[in-house]
Design a protein around this motif. Structure first.
Motif, mmCIF file in Angstrom:
data_model
loop_
_atom_site.group_PDB
_atom_site.id
_atom_site.type_symbol
_atom_site.label_atom_id
_atom_site.label_comp_id
_atom_site.label_asym_id
_atom_site.label_seq_id
_atom_site.Cartn_x
_atom_site.Cartn_y
_atom_site.Cartn_z
ATOM 1 N N GLY A 35 -9.637 5.228 -62.882
ATOM 2 C CA GLY A 35 -8.778 6.546 -62.194
ATOM 3 C C GLY A 35 -8.746 6.364 -60.827
ATOM 4 N N ILE A 36 -7.957 7.312 -60.232
ATOM 5 C CA ILE A 36 -7.176 6.670 -58.942
ATOM 6 C C ILE A 36 -7.310 8.590 -58.213
ATOM 7 C CG2 ILE A 36 -4.868 6.870 -59.186
ATOM 8 C CD1 ILE A 36 -6.456 4.317 -56.809
ATOM 9 N N ALA A 37 -8.108 8.602 -56.581
ATOM 10 C CA ALA A 37 -7.280 9.451 -56.001
ATOM 11 C C ALA A 37 -7.515 9.580 -54.837
ATOM 12 C CB ALA A 37 -9.105 10.262 -56.198
ATOM 13 N N LEU A 38 -6.481 10.321 -53.949
ATOM 14 C CA LEU A 38 -6.479 9.738 -52.804
ATOM 15 C C LEU A 38 -6.311 11.339 -52.083
ATOM 16 C CD1 LEU A 38 -2.347 8.529 -53.320
ATOM 17 C CD2 LEU A 38 -4.330 7.860 -51.945
ATOM 18 N N VAL A 39 -7.847 11.216 -50.479
ATOM 19 C CA VAL A 39 -7.907 11.878 -50.107
ATOM 20 C C VAL A 39 -7.488 12.131 -48.801
ATOM 21 C CG1 VAL A 39 -10.317 13.055 -49.160
ATOM 22 C CG2 VAL A 39 -10.107 11.733 -51.432
ATOM 23 N N VAL A 40 -6.236 13.453 -47.983
ATOM 24 C CA VAL A 40 -5.927 13.111 -47.025
ATOM 25 C C VAL A 40 -6.693 13.358 -45.728
ATOM 26 C CG1 VAL A 40 -4.155 14.067 -46.629
ATOM 27 C CG2 VAL A 40 -3.714 12.919 -48.634
ATOM 28 N N THR A 84 -16.903 11.190 -47.753
ATOM 29 C CA THR A 84 -15.820 12.492 -46.423
ATOM 30 C C THR A 84 -14.858 11.430 -44.882
ATOM 31 O OG1 THR A 84 -17.659 10.707 -45.197
ATOM 32 C CG2 THR A 84 -18.613 12.969 -45.801
ATOM 33 N N GLU A 85 -14.512 10.460 -46.010
ATOM 34 C CA GLU A 85 -13.535 9.904 -44.946
ATOM 35 C C GLU A 85 -12.396 9.767 -45.816
ATOM 36 O OE1 GLU A 85 -13.498 7.835 -42.197
ATOM 37 O OE2 GLU A 85 -15.952 8.684 -41.968
ATOM 38 N N LYS A 86 -11.031 9.972 -44.871
ATOM 39 C CA LYS A 86 -9.672 9.511 -45.893
ATOM 40 C C LYS A 86 -9.899 8.138 -46.763
ATOM 41 C CE LYS A 86 -6.737 9.406 -41.945
ATOM 42 N NZ LYS A 86 -5.371 9.959 -41.616
ATOM 43 N N GLY A 87 -9.010 7.993 -47.695
ATOM 44 C CA GLY A 87 -8.841 6.749 -48.448
ATOM 45 C C GLY A 87 -8.539 7.260 -49.617
ATOM 46 N N LYS A 88 -8.581 5.977 -50.236
ATOM 47 C CA LYS A 88 -8.475 5.816 -51.834
ATOM 48 C C LYS A 88 -9.607 5.331 -52.777
ATOM 49 C CE LYS A 88 -5.143 2.272 -53.274
ATOM 50 N NZ LYS A 88 -4.915 1.944 -53.451
#
Ligand code: ZN
Length: 62
Positions: free
Chosen positions: A33-38, A52-56
């Motif tokens: 699974g992958i979640a991209l957090v912008v 709390t940090e953006k990233g993959k």
């Protein structure tokens, strides 16, 4: 292409030997699974996963 590893502590996906978010070396090559957090402040996925940090991020790390 470098193998991507997922951090067992914060689920961040990294290509290095150390997690760039929490500096943990407890990384797993076995994740799915992958979640991209912008933008962690508005992302529901980030809230659910405690990010709390953006990233993959991996959704599941084993
Ligand atoms: Zn981490």
């Amino acid at each position: 292409m470098a193998k991507e590893l997922a951090c067992r502590k914060c689920k961040h996906v990294t290509v290095g030997k150390v997690c760039s978010v929490c500096k943990s070396t407890d990384l797993s090559p076995d994740w799915s699974g992958i979640a991209l957090v912008v933008d962690p402040t508005t992302s529901q996925i980030a809230k659910t996963l405690g990010i709390t940090e953006k990233g993959k991020y991996a959704l599941k790390v084993t």
